[in-house]
Motif scaffolding. Structure first.
Motif, PDB file in Angstrom:
ATOM      1  N   CYS A  21       0.835  -1.204   0.000  1.00 56.86           N
ATOM      2  CA  CYS A  21       0.000   0.000   0.000  1.00 56.86           C
ATOM      3  C   CYS A  21       0.873   1.258   0.000  1.00 56.86           C
ATOM      4  O   CYS A  21       1.982   1.280   0.545  1.00 56.86           O
ATOM      5  N   SER A  24      -3.856  -1.029   4.964  1.00 57.83           N
ATOM      6  CA  SER A  24      -4.357  -2.345   4.566  1.00 57.83           C
ATOM      7  C   SER A  24      -5.587  -2.719   5.385  1.00 57.83           C
ATOM      8  O   SER A  24      -5.623  -2.522   6.616  1.00 57.83           O
ATOM      9  N   CYS A  31      -6.173  -2.078  -0.203  1.00 57.31           N
ATOM     10  CA  CYS A  31      -5.584  -0.829   0.275  1.00 57.31           C
ATOM     11  C   CYS A  31      -6.611   0.296   0.162  1.00 57.31           C
ATOM     12  O   CYS A  31      -7.102   0.586  -0.936  1.00 57.31           O
TER      13      CYS A  31
END
Length: 725
Positions: free
Chosen positions: A300, A306, A349
């Motif tokens: 991410c 996340s 993400c």
């Protein structure tokens, strides 16, 4: 002057017509499909007066067996009347109530189904359900058989059972022994590892010094079929892991009878790249699965965090729907679905700044409820969004007022507005045809009937009749008929979400164990039994399956060993002639016993029937056995039948190995005698045929059998010309 040998058939049939005997309306010797046809005529009030002329039928079908053989009585397929004893609760005339036998006394499904075969109305009912794809196997535990018959009657099926209590009882005995109920789940895989399927001491494979034990069928090794579930040590290092059959990269076979992987693989070979870590602890080239929560490659950005995307499936086969998540700029940040199983986790993400995301979930099918949650990574954290399918909703991150949260647990779209969704209404026509038993059971139960709708109450998923209906719907009414969900063949009893036996639950490094059959396997197994019944003696096969152990193949094993040794030793042929092996096969028809296994429980008639089918009609018999083997499942209730089929195919392979060589030897021994006695070869002459068959060519030379009539390229032309004269 040469004539086709078929000319002799008509001469011999005219001569022997009075000796051939007349088959009754449903004689044990009548081919199975003719029994089915006669049964249906009977159900319609048109009782057949006599069985069809099987010799005419075989001729019309173009069988290539030398025709004069069919005219001789000694070559008629053997069969015997079996004493089909009913359980005590049936013998007194009372109908069965759909109750299970006491633990340990239940007859295997293959044996029970074979006992149904000679009974006209029982056979007709099951064959009708098979042809119309009616699911009779996935039902609520302890469903009374009388209810099943009532549901079938109401749909216009199996009405011939109404007026015949005996046939009803036979049908119910078969049903009770074959349906899949929760109390039967687990099979041998969950049993005592120190006992085999008959309760005796299991073989200690690790203590063997060579690949040999009492009852071994060495023809199973290297035959392309993985015999991991067969009692014994086939898939063990001592037998080179079934001759390599159980691993995808070591199985090497070119055969008309089976192909590698026909029954799946169970790779225990530590050296194989396909070694299965769930079956053995000894794999060398296979890495264990990574237990890391975060998948490799999830990276991410610094302004993202996340999240877990947890997906659920109520049936256990993964999603039929697709999920898409878009950000504020309509960019797709996630698309996918739960591929398999009842639960799974993916990762996504999402922004750490205030933002709004849109979720769209489309597709799905009635009965398979799917749901999902978006959660922070921290264990125990509550979901920030959740829902089901079909759905079109939004949820905020960063701050609550980024947008309205409409992803709040329940689908927000009507299934009627989703063209990809297969609703209850769309499935209903199929359900009434193929799931009529489950529909009837649910419709007549007060707590199940309200569940027969597109948005059922949550309590429905603990109702056994509702779960049985879902199982039938998703296995028989979802998708194209020729593309049945593969999960159906793995699923356990109705109402469960797991497989019948998960690999993780199997005892490691233990071969020779089979799992319990599920509903789909039961349907496939019963169909395979009916298929094999078309080309074999039903009662003899039934005796073989009922009184079964690994030593029950008598002199037929000696024929196979003789042929295999002859074929493997290309120079000396093990000291045998091909006709020596052929003589064993011939004698097995009349003397099927073996000095090593003689006893009161050895099914001699069954061994004789298999040998006779092989000798007299090998091509169609072996093709039929091969087809049945492809359809028969590897599970507990059909393991005896499965082993019988494997033994039959081994006998077919053995005949294929020596038939052309046997004819070459036969020619050298017999052709001169025919010319000496009759001046020239003329098989339209009945006396010459009698000389070949009845007089054994003036000595003790039996006429050879053929697996296939393909010797033109294997033996000299002059020798094969003697056959086609």
């Amino acid at each position: 002057m040469r004539f086709a040998i078929a000319t002799a058939l008509w001469l011999l049939r005219a001569t022997d017509a009075d000796d051939a005997g007349q088959l009754g309306p449903l004689s044990i010797g009548t081919p199975m499909m003719e029994r089915i046809a006669a049964a249906r005529s009977f159900a319609a009030g048109e009782r057949a007066s006599s069985a069809p002329d099987t010799t005419n039928r075989r001729l019309s079908e173009g069988h290539h067996r030398p025709s004069f053989l069919h005219g001789h009585r000694r070559f008629h397929t053997l069969s015997s009347e079996a004493n089909h004893e009913l359980p005590d609760e049936i013998e007194d005339g009372s109908p069965t109530k759909g109750t299970r036998h006491a633990a340990g006394t239940q007859e295997s499904c293959d044996a029970a189904f074979l006992n149904c075969m000679p009974h006209t109305k029982c056979l007709t009912c099951f064959s009708t359900m098979q042809e119309q794809d009616v699911d009779w196997a996935s039902v609520k535990p302890k469903t009374p058989c009388s209810d099943v018959i009532s549901f079938l009657h109401d749909s216009g099926k199996c009405q011939e059972l109404d007026s015949d209590q005996t046939e009803r009882d036979i049908f119910c005995t078969t049903f009770d022994n074959c349906v899949v109920w929760d109390d039967m789940a687990g099979g041998n895989a969950g049993g005592n590892a120190d006992e085999d399927e008959d309760g005796g001491a299991a073989i200690d494979c690790d203590s063997l010094t060579e690949c040999d034990w009492e009852g071994i069928h060495k023809g199973f090794l290297g035959d392309g079929i993985c015999h991991d579930a067969n009692v014994g040590c086939y898939n063990h290092a001592i037998c080179k892991f079934d001759g390599g059959d159980c691993c995808e990269d070591t199985c090497d076979l070119e055969s008309d009878y089976a192909e590698c992987g026909i029954d799946g693989y169970a790779c225990r070979d530590p050296e194989s790249d396909y070694c299965d870590i769930f079956l053995t602890t000894k794999c060398k080239n296979v890495e264990p699965p990574d237990d890391d929560d975060l998948p490799a490659g999830l990276d991410c950005r610094s302004d993202q965090a996340s999240y877990r995307l947890v997906m659920y499936d109520s049936w256990g086969d993964g999603w039929d729907a697709t999920m898409t998540i878009r950000d504020t700029s309509n960019e797709v940040v996630y698309t996918g679905k739960l591929e398999t199983g009842s639960e799974g986790t993916d990762f996504v993400c999402l922004s750490t700044e205030p933002a709004c995301y849109t979720v769209q979930v489309a597709g799905g099918i009635w009965g398979n409820e799917i749901s999902w949650e978006v959660r922070p990574l921290r264990d125990g954290a509550p979901p920030i969004a959740d829902g089901g399918s079909p759905q079109d909703c939004t949820f905020p991150v960063g701050v609550l007022d980024a947008c309205e949260k409409t992803c709040d647990g329940r689908p927000d779209k009507s299934v009627q507005n989703d063209p990809e969704y297969q609703s209850y209404e769309k499935l209903l026509g199929c359900l009434k045809d193929k799931c009529l038993i489950q529909v009837g059971a649910c419709d007549t139960e007060a707590s199940c009937k309200p569940c027969m709708m597109d948005d059922p109450p949550a309590y429905c998923f603990v109702n056994d009749n509702y779960n049985a209906l879902i199982d039938c719907a998703l296995c028989h009414c979802a998708g194209a008929e020729d593309q049945r969900n593969p999960f159906c063949s793995e699923k356990a009893a109705p109402g469960s979400t797991g497989k019948a036996t998960k690999k993780e639950e199997k005892p490691k490094d233990q071969t020779g164990k089979s799992a319990a059959c599920n509903a789909d396997q039961t349907l496939k197994g019963s169909a395979a039994v009916m298929s094999f019944a078309q080309c074999s003696s039903v009662d003899s096969v039934s005796a073989m399956v009922t009184n079964f152990d690994e030593n029950h193949f008598g002199a037929l094993d000696r024929f196979e060993e003789c042929a295999h040794v002859y074929n493997s030793d290309k120079i000396m042929h093990g000291g045998n002639k091909a006709m020596d092996c052929m003589r064993i096969l011939y004698n097995t028809m009349e003397s099927p016993t073996d000095k090593y296994i003689d006893g009161p429980d050895v099914p001699l008639d069954a061994i004789a029937a298999l040998s006779s089918n092989l000798y007299n009609n090998a091509e169609s018999f072996c093709d039929c056995a091969s087809e049945a083997a492809r359809g028969s499942p590897v599970c507990e209730s059909f393991m005896h039948f499965k082993t019988l089929l494997s033994e039959t195919l081994d006998a077919c392979r053995a005949l294929d190995e020596i038939d052309c060589a046997a004819w070459s030897e036969y020619y050298k021994d017999c052709q001169g005698k025919v010319v000496q006695k009759f001046t020239k070869v003329d098989f339209s002459n009945k006396n010459q045929c009698d000389f070949l068959i009845e007089d054994k060519c003036g000595g003790d030379t039996h006429y050879p059998a053929f697996r296939k009539y393909d010797c033109a390229g294997e033996i000299p032309g002059v020798e094969w010309d003697f056959y086609v004269s």
